[in-house]
Write an enzyme that holds these catalytic residues in place. Sequence first.
Site, short mmCIF file in Angstrom:
data_model
loop_
_atom_site.label_atom_id
_atom_site.label_comp_id
_atom_site.label_asym_id
_atom_site.label_seq_id
_atom_site.Cartn_x
_atom_site.Cartn_y
_atom_site.Cartn_z
CG HIS A 5 -8.67 64.64 59.17
ND1 HIS A 5 -8.65 66.25 58.49
CD2 HIS A 5 -7.37 64.74 59.88
CE1 HIS A 5 -7.49 66.80 58.94
NE2 HIS A 5 -6.69 65.91 59.80
CG ASP B 96 5.38 67.89 28.63
OD1 ASP B 96 5.36 67.39 29.60
OD2 ASP B 96 4.44 68.72 28.20
CD1 TRP C 15 -3.47 58.09 60.13
CD2 TRP C 15 -2.53 57.43 58.07
NE1 TRP C 15 -2.03 58.33 60.24
CE2 TRP C 15 -1.48 57.77 59.14
CE3 TRP C 15 -2.28 56.97 56.90
CZ2 TRP C 15 -0.24 57.68 58.69
CZ3 TRP C 15 -0.82 56.79 56.68
CH2 TRP C 15 0.26 57.07 57.31
CB SER D 142 -2.51 57.52 41.00
OG SER D 142 -1.90 58.82 40.89
CB SER D 143 1.90 56.92 44.16
OG SER D 143 1.03 57.92 44.94
CG HIS E 89 9.45 56.23 59.30
ND1 HIS E 89 9.03 56.73 60.19
CD2 HIS E 89 10.60 56.84 58.80
CE1 HIS E 89 9.46 57.91 60.73
NE2 HIS E 89 10.60 58.00 59.79
CD GLU F 266 3.08 58.32 52.23
OE1 GLU F 266 3.56 57.58 51.15
OE2 GLU F 266 2.43 59.51 52.09
CE1 TYR G 95 12.07 61.78 57.96
CE2 TYR G 95 12.02 59.45 57.59
CZ TYR G 95 12.04 60.55 58.33
OH TYR G 95 12.49 60.56 59.54
CB SER H 190 16.56 73.96 49.46
OG SER H 190 16.46 73.21 50.54
CG HIS I 114 10.20 55.33 65.05
ND1 HIS I 114 11.32 55.81 64.35
CD2 HIS I 114 8.86 55.66 64.42
CE1 HIS I 114 10.67 56.60 63.43
NE2 HIS I 114 9.45 56.60 63.37
CG HIS I 115 5.72 54.67 63.17
ND1 HIS I 115 4.94 55.88 63.10
CD2 HIS I 115 6.52 54.81 62.44
CE1 HIS I 115 5.87 56.33 62.27
NE2 HIS I 115 6.72 55.76 61.61
CB THR J 142 16.48 66.22 60.43
OG1 THR J 142 16.28 64.96 59.82
CG2 THR J 142 15.34 67.08 60.14
CE LYS K 71 17.55 68.07 53.55
NZ LYS K 71 17.75 68.82 52.46
NE ARG L 256 -3.08 59.16 66.88
CZ ARG L 256 -2.54 58.44 65.77
NH1 ARG L 256 -1.52 57.57 66.06
NH2 ARG L 256 -2.87 58.97 64.78
#
Lengths: 521, 382
Positions: free
Chosen positions: A71, A100, A136, A164-165, A248, A250, A252, A263, A297-298, A323, A326, A445
Site C-alpha cells: 500500500h 512539447d 515501505w 523512470s523518475s 525526506h 522524497e 517534499y 497556487s 528526525h525520522h 511552510t 506559503k 503503527r
Amino acid sequence: MSDDHHDHKPTGLGRWLFSTNHKDIGTMYLWFSFIMLFIGGGMAMIIRAELYQPGMQLVDPDFFNQMTTLHGLIMVFGVIMPAFVGFANWLVPMMIGAPDMALPRMNNMSFWILPFAFGTLLSTLFMEGSAPNFGWTFYAPLSTTYGPASTDYFIFGVHLMGISSIMGSINVIVTILNMRAPGMTLMKMPIFVWTWLITAFLLIAVMPVLAGVVTMMLTDRNFGTSFFEAAGGGDPVMFQHVFWFFGHPEVYIMILPSFGIISQIIPTFARKKLFGYSSMVYATASIAILSFIVWAHHMYTVGMPLAGELFFMLATMLIAVPTGVKVFNWTATMWKGSLTFETPMLFSVAFIILFTIGGFSGLMMSITPVDFQYHDTYFIVAHFHYVLVTGALFAIFAGAYYWLPKWTGNMYDETLGKVHFWISLVSVNVLFFPMHFLGLAGMPRRIPDYALQFTDFNQMASIGAFVFGGIQLLFLYIVIKCIRGGEKATDQVWEGAEGLEFEQLPSPAPFHSFTQAPEVK
Amino acid sequence: MGDGMSVLLRTIKAISLMFVSTELFAAAQMDLTPGVTAISQEVYELHTLILWICVIIGAGVFGVIFISIFKHRKSKGAVAANFHDNMTVEVLWTVIPFLILIGMAIPAAKTLIKMESPADDAEVTIKITGYQWKWNYDYMHEGFNYFSNLAQSSKDAVNSDNPKDREGINYLLDVDNRMVIPANKKVRFLMTSNDVIHSWWVPDFAVKKDAIPGYINEAWTIVPKEGVYRGQCAELCGKDHGFMPIVVEVKSEADYAAWVAEKKGVAAAAAAGDSKTWTMDELMAKGKDIYNASCAACHMAEGQGIPAAGFPALKASAIATGPVAAHLDIVINGSKVNPAMAAYGAQMSDADLAAVITYERNAWGNNTGDAVQPADVKAARK
C-alpha cells in the site's frame, strides 16, 4: 488557432505505445496513477477491514504486513509521483509556451518503464513465500537477512521506478530551462512550473541515493557484503541514514507540486493575483534546501548522540517557517478576493486547512523529547496521511477538476464534483482524525491486531475508510463522463483564469501546444 | 518550567477536559498519557504546550480563511481588491513564527538534555534483548535472565470468533514473565537485538528506544509509583510485531529484593535441571510449554507450520523424524539457509532444548520415541 489543421493524431494502439506527445504521455501517466490508486486503495481497504475489530479475522499477520508494505509503496511511487509527472507533462509546455517537452522519446520511455516496474512489484504477491512484508521503509536487516525471496524483485522494481523518475525530471528541467517562450523570464513563470523545476532537482539529487541503498541491499542479500549486517561489521542504522537522506526530500517531492497546483487555483477563484509571488518561490526553494538536512528526525529513537538530536530538531522546526509563509500567502490571496467555490476551489481550500493540520502534527513531532512518545504510533500515521491524502491527493483532485475542461474541451459535472468533494471531505476526516487519538493513546503503527481500548476509534477510522474509498469510484465516473462529453468549455474555462494555457490556447488544447512561440508580456 | 507556564498549562488542561470528557468516547483515551515519572510528566507538558500553540495559530489562520470564505464571496457582491505584494507582512510572518519556534525549542532542548543524561549512577541495570517475537531481560548484576512472551490467554484469543474471549485479559498487553524493577531507584536499560530492529516502549515512562543488532542503546527511568505499566514493541519486526508486549511491574524495594532472590533460586534450579536425567513425561510436559512459547509462532501449535510464508511444518518433517543429530544442530545453531530459524542454543538451557526437541520428535504423530536428555544437548553444543 491557425495551426489546428496540423492536429492529426496517430491512431490505434501505436498512438499510445510509441507516443512522443506530451499530452498523450501525460494522459497515460494520469490513468496509470488512477489505476494504481484503486489497487493501493484496495489494499488499504483490506487493512482497515482487518482493523475493524480486535482479533484476527480476515488475513494473517504476514499478509497484513504485505498489505501495509505494498500500500505504501504503491501510493508513494505509483500514485502521487506519476500523477504529478502527468500534470507536468500536460501543463509545463502549455504554461511556458512550448510545443512539447524537450525530450519526447525519453518521455515515452520514462512512462513505459512504470508498468513494468509495478508489474514486477505486484508479481511478488503471486510468488511462493511472502511478498515484501517489511514496510515501505524496508529497514535492514528485516528486509535483507530476514527478507523474503521476493525482495530481489522489489529491489528491481525500485530500480526501474528510479530510472523512470530521473528521466522524467531531466525532461522537466531541460524543458523549463530551454523552451520558455520569449519574454517568459524565470520570475514570470507560473508557480506550478517553479515548484516542478525545484521538485525535479530534488528527484535528481535523491533518486540515485535510493538506487544506492537498494543496491547495497541487493549485494548484502546475494553477494556476501555486509553493509547493513552487524555480524559482518556492517551497520543497520546506516541503512536508515541513507534511506531517509532519500526519504525526506522524497516527502517534499510529493508535496511541492501540490503547492504549485494550489497556487494556480486559488488566484483564479479569488479573481485576484497570487499574493507574494516571489516569496512563494523563495519559500519553495528554502523548503527544498532544508529537506536535505532534516532526515534524521525520522530516527530519533535509534540512539543518536544528543548533539545530533538537537541539530535535527532545530533544523526540522525551521521548515515550519517557509511552510507557514506559503499558507499565509494563500490566505492573503483569498482575502478581499471575489470568491466562488467550484469543485477545484473547494478541494484547494480544504487542502490549505487540512495540510496545515498535517503541518502542525509535523511540528509537534519535530520536538525530539515528545517524539519519543509519538514515534511509530498512529500519530505519525495520521500525520502523513493528512499531508499526503488531504494534501497531495486533494491537490491532485483539485488540479484534475481545474484543468479537465482545458484537456477535454468539456466541463465536468459540477454537481457530482461537489458531491465527490463533500463526501470525501467528511469521510477522510472520519478516517484519519481519530488516528491522532489512537497514536496518543499508545497504539503502535503496523500492527494487525490491537488491545481492546483502541476499538472505538479504529472502527470509526474503518468506516471513514470504506466511504472515502468507495466515493472515489464516483470520481472515476465524473472523469469518464467529462471525457465523453458535456457542456463545452470556453477557452478561458474559468472567469478568473490566467496563464498561457487559458489565455492563448483553445479548449480542448490542440495536440501540439504552441507551434509558434506566444507573446508573453 | 516556570510558575507562569504551569498556571497556563493547568488552565489549558481544564478547558480541554471540558471538550473531551463529556463526549461519546469518554471511555477511550484521546490524549497522551502524562505517565508516572518526572520525565514523562515533563514530556506531557511539552506536548500540551505545543499542541495548544498549534491550536491557537490554527484558530487564527483558519479564522481568517473562514471570514474570507463568508465575507468575500462573489455571490455577496465582493469585488476583488488589487493588492498582491507586501514586503512588511512577508517579513512579519517570517520573523514571528521564527520567534515562536525559539520559544518552543528552549524547553524542548532542556527536557531532551535531561532525558539523554548518562545513567552511570543507576542502581539496577537490565539488558533488554529483542528477539522475533519476545523480549529477554537480563539482570546483569544479579546473574539471571529470562524471556518475556505474549501471555497464553492472548494467544488463545487472537483467532477466536467470540469477542468475549478477549475481554478481561489485558488482550495483547499481557506477558508470561514481567520485567520487575524497584520503585524510586534509577534503573538503566541497555537495549540490543538478536535479529532485526525492535523498539522497547513504555508510554508511562516516556521511554522508547530501538533495540538494534550490533548496538547497545541506553535509556533510564526512575518510577516513583508501584504498579504495573504496559507497552508494546514499536518498530516493525516481522510477522508477530503486534504480539510482543512489554509489562513492567514496579515493586517496593523489599518486594523487589524478595523477587530477585526467588529468581536466583529459579536460575539455580534450572542449572540443576541440566545435570539430571529426565523421564519422557517430564520432557514432554516441559517441552510443550517451551514449544508454545518459543516455536509455535512460526511452526504453529499443531506443528503444521505456515509453508506459504516460508515457515516449514514439523509434523512428519524430515528433521523432526530423522536423525537426532540433525535436529539438535538446527535448533542449537539455527538454519544456514533460512534466517527466520534462529540459533536457540544461546537462548535456552540444555534442559529446555532437550525437552523441546523431545516434544517435537514425539508430538503430533511424530512418535519417534526418542527422549533427548540435557547431556545429549551438552554434547551436541560443541
